[in-house]
Design an enzyme around this catalytic site. Structure first.
Site, mmCIF file in Angstrom:
data_model
loop_
_atom_site.group_PDB
_atom_site.id
_atom_site.type_symbol
_atom_site.label_atom_id
_atom_site.label_comp_id
_atom_site.label_asym_id
_atom_site.label_seq_id
_atom_site.Cartn_x
_atom_site.Cartn_y
_atom_site.Cartn_z
ATOM 1 N N ALA A 66 -4.973 -48.754 -9.398
ATOM 2 C CA ALA A 66 -5.073 -50.171 -9.079
ATOM 3 C C ALA A 66 -4.631 -50.942 -10.314
ATOM 4 C CB ALA A 66 -6.518 -50.512 -8.743
ATOM 5 N N GLY A 111 -6.240 -45.415 -7.853
ATOM 6 C CA GLY A 111 -5.720 -45.846 -6.552
ATOM 7 C C GLY A 111 -4.479 -45.073 -6.126
ATOM 8 N N GLU A 114 -5.753 -41.995 -4.651
ATOM 9 C CA GLU A 114 -6.371 -42.384 -3.370
ATOM 10 C C GLU A 114 -5.310 -42.663 -2.304
ATOM 11 O OE1 GLU A 114 -8.712 -45.341 -5.550
ATOM 12 O OE2 GLU A 114 -10.482 -44.583 -4.504
ATOM 13 N N GLU A 134 -11.483 -43.648 -13.168
ATOM 14 C CA GLU A 134 -12.157 -44.957 -13.162
ATOM 15 C C GLU A 134 -13.358 -45.016 -14.091
ATOM 16 O OE1 GLU A 134 -11.074 -43.391 -10.464
ATOM 17 O OE2 GLU A 134 -10.037 -44.832 -9.167
#
Ligand code: COA
Length: 265
Positions: A66, A111, A114, A134
């Site tokens: 992200a 992300g 993911e 993270e």
């Protein structure tokens, strides 16, 4: 359809999506999510498209996570909305009736990992690196990583990777079942297209039913069920992390290119 942060093309009924922010290692910002959302609509709606692959532009990254610069100043509700937005787009990929695979051509972190895991299966090049780092930011995955990594590689390894922020290389990803094939960087797209062409030669309705059944069998908390408890919990905990001092320290340290000092607050 026009896009600003991804490129797309159709080749032999295969829709090729490339996340196109190579100077930021293809980090997922709000604009990328909007484009991905629209691109998945295109997969759903365009009869010319039988299957799709997602990759990243440039030699270094699939997606390095992200976009951390968008985390600054978010309150808990906004953080939860960010996680929900990511989960919704990724559910849409996972529940597509047409196969969507990830061709992971470098870093697939946070992300990015993911996104790859939301695809129906994954191939990677031998320079790929996977991880959910993270915790280095005082955070947890928010786009389904706590759930899908556990489904794909099992509880113990998923716990270890997420707690240590450890990265795994292509060989280990293959061993763990996170990817189905490892190729050279040069042959990744060709191998991905070859598999999709084989799938495209099969009965499309049967393919869509395979996706539906496997999602129900494996992804017991998928959008098909009403009990999204694991994913809902992840959104809530992602929000909880956002109001900690450690999250502010972790993200600031990344942006200031220094090591974070966590205090447990
Ligand atoms: N969000 C925003 N920007 C990111 C990013 C992310 N997740 N990952 C990389 N970038 C940016 C860097 O800030 C840098 O931008 P700059 O040139 O304007 O300074 C650029 O992409 C290149 O990254 P850089 O860190 O210089 O490359 P590197 O080869 O030294 O390191 C990584 C590569 C992937 C190890 C490192 O970028 C990294 O740790 N990224 C964050 C991974 C992460 O924590 N993801 C989970 C987020 S929730």
């Amino acid at each position: 359809m026009s896009y600003t942060t991804i490129t797309t093309s159709i080749e032999n009924n295969i829709f090729i999506i490339s996340i196109n922010r190579p100077d930021k290692l293809n980090a997922l910002n709000a604009a990328v999510f909007n484009d991905l959302d629209k691109a998945v609509d295109e997969i759903y709606e365009n009869n010319q498209i039988k299957s799709a692959l997602i990759t990243g532009t440039g030699p270094k990254a699939f997606v390095a996570g992200a976009d951390i610069t968008e985390f600054a100043g978010l309150n808990k509700d906004e953080a939860m909305a960010l996680a929900k937005r990511g989960q919704d787009v990724f559910f849409k990929i996972e529940n597509s009736k047409k196969p969507i695979i990830a061709a992971v051509n470098g870093f697939a972190l946070g992300g990015g990992c993911e996104l790859a895991m939301a695809c129906h299966f994954r191939l990677c090049s031998d320079n790929a690196k996977f991880g959910q780092p993270e915790v280095n930011l005082g955070l947890i995955p928010g786009y389904g990583g706590t759930q899908r990594l556990t489904q794909l590689i099992g509880k113990g390894k998923s716990m270890e990777l997420q707690m240590t922020a450890g990265l795994i290389d292509a060989t280990e990803a293959l061993k763990l079942g996170l990817v189905n094939y490892v190729t050279t960087p040069e042959t990744l797209l060709d191998k991905s297209k070859e598999i999709l062409q084989l799938i495209n030669s099969k009965a499309p309705i049967a393919i869509s039913k395979i996706i539906e059944c496997i999602n129900v069998a494996i992804v017991s908390d998928s959008a098909y069920t009403n009990g999204k408890s694991g994913y809902d919990k992840e959104i809530e905990c992602f929000g909880d992390c956002f109001v900690t001092e450690d999250m502010k320290e972790g993200t600031a340290a990344f942006l200031e290119k220094r090591k974070a000092v966590f205090t447990g607050k």
